[in-house]
Design a protein around this motif. Sequence first.
Motif, short mmCIF file in Angstrom:
data_model
loop_
_atom_site.label_atom_id
_atom_site.label_comp_id
_atom_site.label_asym_id
_atom_site.label_seq_id
_atom_site.Cartn_x
_atom_site.Cartn_y
_atom_site.Cartn_z
N CYS A 63 7.92 -44.88 -1.55
CA CYS A 63 7.85 -45.35 -2.92
C CYS A 63 9.26 -45.72 -3.37
CB CYS A 63 7.24 -44.30 -3.86
SG CYS A 63 8.25 -42.83 -4.08
N ALA A 64 9.34 -46.49 -4.45
CA ALA A 64 10.64 -47.01 -4.90
C ALA A 64 11.64 -45.90 -5.18
CB ALA A 64 10.43 -47.88 -6.13
N ASP A 65 11.17 -44.74 -5.64
CA ASP A 65 12.08 -43.64 -5.95
C ASP A 65 12.80 -43.11 -4.71
OD1 ASP A 65 11.42 -43.80 -8.62
OD2 ASP A 65 9.95 -42.18 -8.54
N ASP A 66 12.22 -43.36 -3.53
CA ASP A 66 12.81 -42.86 -2.29
C ASP A 66 13.69 -43.87 -1.58
OD1 ASP A 66 11.60 -40.33 -2.43
OD2 ASP A 66 9.75 -41.10 -1.54
N TYR A 67 13.83 -45.07 -2.14
CA TYR A 67 14.57 -46.13 -1.45
C TYR A 67 15.95 -45.69 -0.99
CZ TYR A 67 11.26 -49.89 -2.66
OH TYR A 67 10.17 -50.70 -2.76
N SER A 68 16.68 -44.96 -1.84
CA SER A 68 18.06 -44.62 -1.51
C SER A 68 18.16 -43.71 -0.29
CB SER A 68 18.75 -43.98 -2.71
OG SER A 68 18.79 -44.89 -3.80
N LEU A 69 17.14 -42.88 -0.07
CA LEU A 69 17.14 -42.01 1.10
C LEU A 69 16.65 -42.72 2.36
CD1 LEU A 69 15.90 -38.49 -0.09
CD2 LEU A 69 18.23 -39.21 0.48
N LEU A 70 16.08 -43.90 2.21
CA LEU A 70 15.63 -44.65 3.39
C LEU A 70 16.85 -45.34 4.00
CD1 LEU A 70 13.14 -45.37 5.06
CD2 LEU A 70 12.97 -47.48 3.75
N THR A 71 17.64 -44.54 4.68
CA THR A 71 18.89 -45.04 5.24
C THR A 71 19.20 -44.25 6.51
OG1 THR A 71 21.20 -45.54 4.71
CG2 THR A 71 20.36 -43.43 3.93
N ASP A 72 20.15 -44.71 7.26
CA ASP A 72 20.62 -43.96 8.43
C ASP A 72 21.63 -42.91 7.98
OD1 ASP A 72 19.30 -45.36 10.68
OD2 ASP A 72 20.44 -47.08 9.96
N LEU A 73 21.61 -41.79 8.66
CA LEU A 73 22.49 -40.69 8.26
C LEU A 73 23.94 -41.13 8.20
CD1 LEU A 73 23.04 -37.70 7.63
CD2 LEU A 73 23.13 -37.30 10.11
N TYR A 74 24.37 -41.97 9.14
CA TYR A 74 25.80 -42.28 9.17
C TYR A 74 26.27 -43.08 7.95
CZ TYR A 74 25.27 -46.99 11.51
OH TYR A 74 24.98 -48.28 11.85
N GLN A 75 25.34 -43.72 7.25
CA GLN A 75 25.76 -44.37 6.00
C GLN A 75 26.25 -43.32 5.00
OE1 GLN A 75 25.86 -47.35 6.58
NE2 GLN A 75 24.04 -48.16 7.57
N LEU A 76 25.55 -42.22 4.92
CA LEU A 76 25.91 -41.15 3.99
C LEU A 76 27.16 -40.40 4.46
CD1 LEU A 76 22.30 -39.91 3.31
CD2 LEU A 76 23.88 -40.69 1.54
N THR A 77 27.27 -40.14 5.76
CA THR A 77 28.45 -39.42 6.24
C THR A 77 29.71 -40.29 6.11
OG1 THR A 77 27.94 -40.10 8.52
CG2 THR A 77 27.17 -37.93 7.80
N MET A 78 29.56 -41.61 6.34
CA MET A 78 30.72 -42.50 6.14
C MET A 78 31.12 -42.55 4.68
SD MET A 78 30.36 -45.71 8.80
CE MET A 78 28.65 -46.11 8.46
N ALA A 79 30.12 -42.62 3.80
CA ALA A 79 30.42 -42.63 2.37
C ALA A 79 31.15 -41.35 1.96
CB ALA A 79 29.14 -42.80 1.56
N ALA A 80 30.72 -40.22 2.50
CA ALA A 80 31.38 -38.95 2.19
C ALA A 80 32.82 -38.96 2.69
CB ALA A 80 30.60 -37.79 2.82
N CYS A 81 33.04 -39.56 3.84
CA CYS A 81 34.40 -39.66 4.38
C CYS A 81 35.26 -40.57 3.51
CB CYS A 81 34.35 -40.18 5.81
SG CYS A 81 35.96 -40.28 6.62
N TYR A 82 34.72 -41.72 3.11
CA TYR A 82 35.47 -42.62 2.22
C TYR A 82 35.91 -41.88 0.95
CZ TYR A 82 33.36 -46.48 4.95
OH TYR A 82 32.98 -47.33 5.95
N ILE A 83 34.97 -41.12 0.39
CA ILE A 83 35.26 -40.40 -0.84
C ILE A 83 36.32 -39.33 -0.60
CG2 ILE A 83 34.25 -38.84 -2.58
CD1 ILE A 83 31.61 -40.49 -2.14
N GLY A 84 36.19 -38.63 0.52
CA GLY A 84 37.18 -37.61 0.85
C GLY A 84 38.58 -38.18 1.02
#
Length: 471
Positions: free
Chosen positions: A24-45
């Motif tokens: 459903c549309a509410d879940d779109y943001s989680l429909l991603t590969d894990l490394y997108q989130l880990t890279m984003a966390a690294c960028y932020i760090g």
Amino acid sequence: MTTFSDLDYVNKQQTQQNQELNLCADDYSLLTDLYQLTMAACYIGEGIEQRQASFELSVRRLPPNFGYLIAMGLAQALAYLEKFRFNSSQIAALQATGIFAGASDRFWSLLAEGKFTGDVWAVPEGTAVFANQPLLRVEAPLWQAQLVETYLLNTINYQTLIATKAARLRDVAGESATLLEFGTRRAFSPQASLWAARAALAGGLDSTSNVLAALQLGQKPSGTMAHALVMALSAVEGTEEQAFSAFHRYFPGAPLLIDTYDTIAAAQRLAAKVNSGEMQLTGVRLDSGDLITLSKQVRSLLPGVPIFASGDLDEWEIAKLKAAGAEIDGYGLGTRLVTGSPVNGVYKLVDIDGIPVMKQSSGKITYPGRKQIFRSLTGGKVKADKLGLLEESSLEEQALLQLVVQQGKRLQPPETVETIRQRTAASIASLPQQTRRLDRPIAVEVQISSALQQLIDKTRKRTAQAHQTHT
């Protein structure tokens, strides 16, 4: 603060209670590969998450025996970007995995507060494109541009494949043929079946049997009947002829499937009803056997009745049927339309904070900088494409990439399927015949502008010097 509903969401994920795996549309943001989130966390760090980044989505190589692609899937990509959010339940679920234990608190606050605020440039859906040309560019803060990669590739890769196959089918079958999309049962998922139906219609097909897709798109679904009805009613009511009559009472406009038992015998019995005025027949469908011979025999028996064919057909099979003089007015396209050689689109960083970057891996080179596609036409036909830098301009050439989202806001309303279908038809008509042919097609030449070539050389030199300095 984590609420009871948040914990309930986490518990469901951990205990694998949500077996339906619905989207459903509410879940779109989680429909991603894990490394997108880990890279984003690294960028932020590292404190670089807000650096302005440009990523371009392109295809390195066309699928085998394809001379072009028809860009598709932009509407769903932009709808996704509009709804890009992480709610508290999703954040709690991510935290519960333990994977992000080393991520900074700012990572979680950005997910909680963030939304897509960037710009998007794209070629309009229905536009013919070639290898190494960007179908889309995202210009946004680095963390946002990175996180959206997976979903954008998913919808654009798949819909571009289906739209291209649909355009090829229409090109081979001709404008007068009726082309129906029957692929829902063979598509890779329920979601894929909706996207396939949309892309097929926008690529040139007349209608779809997918009821949900048709109604959501404001279309009327189309279909015939299955062998099961013929067998069931024949068994219960006595004969195939009675089965046809029963179905026709309720759906007089639907073609009848006549190859359950004896195709020619069925056609003969229907011909008798038609000739006596007892029945007005709008079409018959052949789903098996020698379609060339059968269609000619059925045509002689039912000269004014449209004949539809189905059964693992594709553009190659239709070309063979037409070359052999088959008497077929329309085709049902399923398995080979919604599956096949993938469009292997990639999404690569081309600029970060005004610094052009390029991937130099063997066989996977990308071009640096924000780019534009310049198309030149002669007599309404595509003569050549030039890949240049965004800041370049040309009065004689058409710039294909258009600004469609600015600061997170869509600039135009979504286009109708009819509008995109018309653009697809015009795009195909503009291509050279050697690009449209099925047998060893030759793609339009894509030239590199002198400015882009200079940037490529400069970027390579800068990268080489940086590596030498650090070795």
